[in-house]
Each structure stands twice: as C-alpha cells, then as structure tokens.
Write a protein that holds these residues in place. Sequence first.
Motif, short mmCIF file in Angstrom:
data_model
loop_
_atom_site.label_atom_id
_atom_site.label_comp_id
_atom_site.label_asym_id
_atom_site.label_seq_id
_atom_site.Cartn_x
_atom_site.Cartn_y
_atom_site.Cartn_z
N ARG A 169 13.76 1.70 -2.45
CA ARG A 169 14.63 0.53 -2.50
C ARG A 169 14.68 -0.17 -1.14
NH1 ARG A 169 19.28 2.86 -3.43
NH2 ARG A 169 18.52 3.72 -5.38
N ARG A 170 14.83 0.61 -0.07
CA ARG A 170 14.88 0.01 1.27
C ARG A 170 13.56 -0.65 1.64
NH1 ARG A 170 18.18 4.57 4.76
NH2 ARG A 170 20.24 4.05 3.91
N LEU A 171 12.46 -0.01 1.30
CA LEU A 171 11.15 -0.59 1.60
C LEU A 171 10.98 -1.93 0.89
CD1 LEU A 171 8.26 -0.38 2.77
CD2 LEU A 171 7.64 0.90 0.71
N LEU A 172 11.33 -1.97 -0.39
CA LEU A 172 11.14 -3.19 -1.16
C LEU A 172 12.08 -4.30 -0.69
CD1 LEU A 172 9.46 -4.24 -3.63
CD2 LEU A 172 11.55 -3.91 -4.92
N LYS A 173 13.36 -3.99 -0.56
CA LYS A 173 14.35 -5.04 -0.27
C LYS A 173 14.38 -5.45 1.20
CE LYS A 173 17.22 -4.15 -4.22
NZ LYS A 173 18.56 -3.91 -4.74
N LEU A 213 5.51 -3.76 -9.17
CA LEU A 213 6.05 -2.63 -8.41
C LEU A 213 7.58 -2.63 -8.44
CD1 LEU A 213 3.70 -2.48 -5.28
CD2 LEU A 213 3.63 -1.06 -7.35
N PHE A 214 8.16 -3.82 -8.40
CA PHE A 214 9.62 -3.93 -8.51
C PHE A 214 10.10 -3.38 -9.85
CE2 PHE A 214 13.41 -6.44 -9.73
CZ PHE A 214 14.29 -5.94 -8.78
N GLN A 215 9.37 -3.68 -10.92
CA GLN A 215 9.74 -3.15 -12.24
C GLN A 215 9.60 -1.63 -12.27
OE1 GLN A 215 11.19 -4.79 -14.73
NE2 GLN A 215 11.18 -6.54 -13.37
N CYS A 216 8.57 -1.10 -11.64
CA CYS A 216 8.41 0.36 -11.56
C CYS A 216 9.57 0.98 -10.81
CB CYS A 216 7.09 0.71 -10.87
SG CYS A 216 5.63 0.28 -11.81
N MET A 256 9.41 -5.59 2.11
CA MET A 256 8.43 -6.24 1.24
C MET A 256 8.88 -7.60 0.73
SD MET A 256 7.03 -2.90 -0.81
CE MET A 256 6.07 -3.87 -1.96
N ASN A 257 10.11 -7.71 0.22
CA ASN A 257 10.57 -9.00 -0.30
C ASN A 257 10.63 -10.08 0.78
OD1 ASN A 257 10.71 -8.10 -2.93
ND2 ASN A 257 12.91 -7.73 -2.90
N PRO A 258 11.24 -9.80 1.96
CA PRO A 258 11.22 -10.84 3.00
C PRO A 258 9.79 -11.20 3.44
CG PRO A 258 12.89 -9.20 3.51
CD PRO A 258 12.10 -8.68 2.34
N ALA A 259 8.91 -10.22 3.53
CA ALA A 259 7.53 -10.49 3.93
C ALA A 259 6.82 -11.38 2.90
CB ALA A 259 6.76 -9.19 4.13
N MET A 260 7.08 -11.14 1.62
CA MET A 260 6.46 -11.96 0.59
C MET A 260 6.97 -13.40 0.69
SD MET A 260 6.55 -11.70 -3.58
CE MET A 260 8.31 -11.93 -3.64
N LEU A 262 0.82 -1.21 0.00
CA LEU A 262 0.00 0.00 0.00
C LEU A 262 0.86 1.27 0.00
CD1 LEU A 262 -2.62 -1.18 2.61
CD2 LEU A 262 -3.03 -0.83 0.17
N TYR A 263 2.02 1.20 0.64
CA TYR A 263 2.85 2.39 0.80
C TYR A 263 3.74 2.67 -0.42
CZ TYR A 263 6.03 5.69 3.06
OH TYR A 263 6.76 6.80 3.37
N LEU A 264 4.28 1.63 -1.05
CA LEU A 264 5.20 1.85 -2.18
C LEU A 264 4.54 2.61 -3.34
CD1 LEU A 264 8.07 1.45 -3.17
CD2 LEU A 264 7.38 -0.76 -4.10
#
Length: 118
Positions: free
Chosen positions: A32-36, A84-87, A39-43, A5-7
């Motif tokens: 980048r920090r949010l995703l890596k 979202l990663f591609q964005c 978000m990625n560990p949570a997924m 929701l935040y990204l």
Amino acid sequence: MAGLLYLPRLFVYHALVEVGSVRNETFKLMERRLLKAIMNPAMIVSWIFGISLIHTIGIDNFGSFWLQLKLLFVIILTIYHLFLFQCLRKFDENNNSFSPKFYKIINEIPTVLLIVII
C-alpha cells in the motif's frame, strides 16, 4: 519504473504467506505504501512531463509514428499500473486469486515495455 518492477515481486512473496498472519499484514502495508506514496505520484508526474513534452515539441509533431507508438506503450504501462492496483485491493480483501508464478510472469511486462518505450 522501480515500483512497477518491485510491486509484483512483493506480490510473489505475499501470495505465499498465510492469510491473517503477521507477514500477510506486513506485506499489505508495504504494498500500500509503495503504491500510494511512490508509484501513484510518479505516474502522475510522468504523465504531466509527457504531455508537456508533446506541447513543447508542438502538437503538429504528434503525427510522428514514433511518438504515437511511445504514447501507446505508455498507456499500456498505465493500464498495467491500474491492474496492479486491483491486485493490491484483492490482497487487502484477502481475496487473491493469482498464483506466485502468475506474478513472476507479469513482473516481466514493465521490463519489455521500458525497452520499447525508450
């Protein structure tokens, strides 16, 4: 879910700043920090727990329509995550092609999917 929701909300504001500015670089770092880091560990953990849930209730229950539907929407949510990663990669390359309005609209996707999944 918070990251999903935040990204896009960060992307809305990032799309409004000038390329090469200090704010542009700050948004890149935050995204980048949010995703890596979150978000990625949570997924990955979500997938592990989901697969273990299927294993716990028995693979023979996988024939249940509700479980198949839930898995389908989780897969769609995972595809959204990858989009979202591609964005993020496009923002990193200073090559964003979407408007802030686009990001506002896609920001609603995880909310709808969350309601359906639960």
